[in-house]
Enzyme design. Sequence first.
Site, short mmCIF file in Angstrom:
data_model
loop_
_atom_site.label_atom_id
_atom_site.label_comp_id
_atom_site.label_asym_id
_atom_site.label_seq_id
_atom_site.Cartn_x
_atom_site.Cartn_y
_atom_site.Cartn_z
N CYS A 213 44.28 71.67 7.92
CA CYS A 213 44.78 71.82 9.11
C CYS A 213 43.68 71.57 10.30
O CYS A 213 42.65 72.07 10.32
CB CYS A 213 45.32 73.37 9.44
SG CYS A 213 45.55 73.98 11.15
N TRP B 1 51.93 78.96 3.73
CA TRP B 1 50.73 78.80 3.11
C TRP B 1 50.36 79.96 2.05
O TRP B 1 50.51 80.92 2.49
CB TRP B 1 49.46 78.98 4.07
CG TRP B 1 49.37 77.80 5.19
CD1 TRP B 1 49.84 78.25 6.33
CD2 TRP B 1 49.02 76.51 5.16
NE1 TRP B 1 49.54 77.04 7.27
CE2 TRP B 1 49.11 75.97 6.22
CE3 TRP B 1 48.40 75.83 4.17
CZ2 TRP B 1 48.59 74.71 6.75
CZ3 TRP B 1 48.02 74.53 4.22
CH2 TRP B 1 48.19 74.04 5.71
N ARG C 123 55.97 81.50 13.73
CA ARG C 123 55.76 80.59 12.44
C ARG C 123 54.27 81.32 11.86
O ARG C 123 53.46 81.87 12.73
CB ARG C 123 55.40 79.36 12.78
CG ARG C 123 56.83 78.43 13.31
CD ARG C 123 57.00 77.07 13.06
NE ARG C 123 56.68 76.82 11.82
CZ ARG C 123 58.04 76.78 11.06
NH1 ARG C 123 59.05 77.24 11.38
NH2 ARG C 123 57.72 76.46 9.50
N PHE C 124 54.14 81.23 10.82
CA PHE C 124 53.05 81.73 10.18
C PHE C 124 51.79 80.63 9.79
O PHE C 124 51.48 79.88 8.99
CB PHE C 124 53.41 82.24 8.75
CG PHE C 124 54.70 83.16 8.61
CD1 PHE C 124 54.55 84.42 9.38
CD2 PHE C 124 55.77 82.62 8.11
CE1 PHE C 124 55.55 85.29 9.51
CE2 PHE C 124 56.73 83.71 8.20
CZ PHE C 124 56.84 84.87 8.78
N THR C 125 51.13 80.48 11.07
CA THR C 125 50.14 79.39 11.10
C THR C 125 48.68 79.92 10.85
O THR C 125 48.47 81.15 10.92
CB THR C 125 50.23 78.82 12.49
OG1 THR C 125 50.04 79.87 13.61
CG2 THR C 125 51.67 78.08 12.80
N VAL C 126 47.73 78.91 10.39
CA VAL C 126 46.41 79.06 10.58
C VAL C 126 46.01 78.09 11.49
O VAL C 126 46.58 77.41 12.08
CB VAL C 126 45.85 78.57 9.02
CG1 VAL C 126 46.31 79.45 7.88
CG2 VAL C 126 46.31 77.17 8.79
N GLU D 130 45.32 81.59 18.06
CA GLU D 130 45.43 80.04 18.92
C GLU D 130 43.87 79.38 18.63
O GLU D 130 43.12 79.81 19.28
CB GLU D 130 45.76 80.45 20.40
CG GLU D 130 45.66 79.53 21.17
CD GLU D 130 46.25 77.79 20.79
OE1 GLU D 130 47.38 77.90 20.36
OE2 GLU D 130 45.67 77.06 21.05
N SER D 131 43.91 78.37 17.95
CA SER D 131 42.60 77.74 17.75
C SER D 131 41.68 77.36 19.15
O SER D 131 40.45 77.73 18.92
CB SER D 131 42.71 76.52 16.98
OG SER D 131 43.28 75.67 17.66
N1 LIG Z 1 48.44 76.19 18.15
C1 LIG Z 1 48.15 76.75 16.91
C2 LIG Z 1 48.66 75.82 15.87
C3 LIG Z 1 48.26 76.09 14.45
C4 LIG Z 1 49.25 75.11 13.67
O1 LIG Z 1 50.31 74.79 14.04
N2 LIG Z 1 48.96 75.21 12.39
C5 LIG Z 1 49.68 74.44 11.17
C6 LIG Z 1 48.82 73.74 10.19
S1 LIG Z 1 48.19 72.56 10.65
C7 LIG Z 1 50.48 75.54 10.35
O2 LIG Z 1 49.97 76.50 9.85
N3 LIG Z 1 51.71 75.48 10.39
C8 LIG Z 1 52.54 76.54 9.51
C9 LIG Z 1 54.06 76.28 9.94
O3 LIG Z 1 54.14 75.87 11.07
O4 LIG Z 1 54.59 76.90 9.10
C10 LIG Z 1 46.62 76.62 16.98
O5 LIG Z 1 46.11 75.58 17.59
O6 LIG Z 1 45.88 77.36 16.43
#
Ligand SMILES: N[C@@H](CCC(=O)N[C@@H](CS)C(=O)NCC(=O)O)C(=O)O
Length: 320
Positions: A56, A89, A125-128, A143-144
Site C-alpha cells: 500500500c 487484509w 473501510r478497513f484500511t492500512v 490517515e497516512s
Molecule cells: N486515506 C487513507 C487511505 C488508505 C487506503 O486506502 N489503503 C488501502 C490500501 S492501498 C486499503 O487499505 N484499502 C482497503 C479497502 O479499501 O478495503 C490513508 O492515506 O491512510
Amino acid sequence: MSSKDTTSQSDISKMTAHGADGSFKRAASSFRNTIEKGGKFDVEKDRYHLYVSYACPWATRALIVRKLKGLDEIIPVTVVSPRMGSNGWPFANVDEFPGADVDPLYNSEHVRDLYLKADPDYSGRFTVPVLWDKKNHTIVNNESSEIIRILNTAFNDIIPADKAAVDLYPQAHRTEIDEVNEWVYDTVNNGVYKSGFATTQEAYEKAVVQVFKSLDRLEGLLQGKDYLVGDTLTEADVRLWVTTIRFDPVYVGHFKCNFKTIRDGYPAINTWMKKLYWNQPAFKDSTNFEHIKTHYYWSHPQINPTRIVPSGPIPTIQEL
Ligand SMILES: N[C@@H](CCC(=O)N[C@@H](CS)C(=O)NCC(=O)O)C(=O)O
C-alpha cells in the site's frame, strides 16, 4: 473473528465508491487523533504499534517516515499479507505469505478485527495504515498524511538528537509543500486509482490524462534536483515517491496508466526516484516488490479476474 457480516465494507471487488459518471471517490479516513505530551494519546515508548501493508502506498509513507525518524524501537510494525480478499487484509495466520506477520497483539485474522475492536459500530473501510494504541486498545489515526506528521515531531523528545533533527515538514517550506501535496495527491497518488478504478471510459480518460499532465509537470520540477521542494528531503518527496516506485511495476499495466513508463519517459523523475531507493535505506527497506505486485494483480478481480501477476518489468527498478 467477528461474526458480523462486513463484506460490504471489506470486499474491494464490491466497492461502490463511485460517482454516477463512473469516477472513483475515495472515502475520508475516520480516526483522526494525534499523539502529544499530556494528551489523550501521550508520548510513550512501547505504547503504539503500526499495522501496514508493503503493497500500500499510503502505508509505505508511514514506513518510510518511521525509518527516517529512527522510530523502529518506539513503534513496532506488523505487516499483513498482500492478498486482500473478501474480508480485507489478512494476517499471516490466515494467509501465509513470505514477509507477512501474525498480529502480535491480538492474533487477529484480518485488519477488520482491529477496527471492530476499536469501534464495534465502525462502518467505513478497513484500511492500512493503522496507528494503534496498545494502552486503550484503539486506533489513534488511520490517515497516512496525518500519521507521517505525527511521526515527524511527536517523539522528538525521546529519540536521539540526530533523528529529532530530521524535519520532513520544515517551517520555511510549508506553504510550498502544502501546495505541491495538493495537486500531487489529487492527480498522481490518487490519480492512478481514479484511472484504475474508473468504471466508464470517460472517467478513465479524464483521470489518466491528469496523471500524465502532472508527471510532465513533475519532470520539469525535478530537472537537476534531488528533492522536490527546496534542497532538502521533505514529506513531499515521500508522498510522491511511493506512487512512482509502483508506477512501472503496477500502475502502467493494472491501472492502465500507459502513455509512458517512468523509466523510458521521465528521466528526471526516474533519477530522483532511483537515488532515493539506492542511497537511502529508509526507502529501499520499505519497499517489497513481491508484495506490491501480488497485491494489486491478485486483489482486484474486478480488474484482473485471472489473478495472474505479470513477470516484468525486468529489472523491477533500474540501477543508478
Ligand atoms: N486515506 C487513507 C487511505 C488508505 C487506503 O486506502 N489503503 C488501502 C490500501 S492501498 C486499503 O487499505 N484499502 C482497503 C479497502 O479499501 O478495503 C490513508 O492515506 O491512510
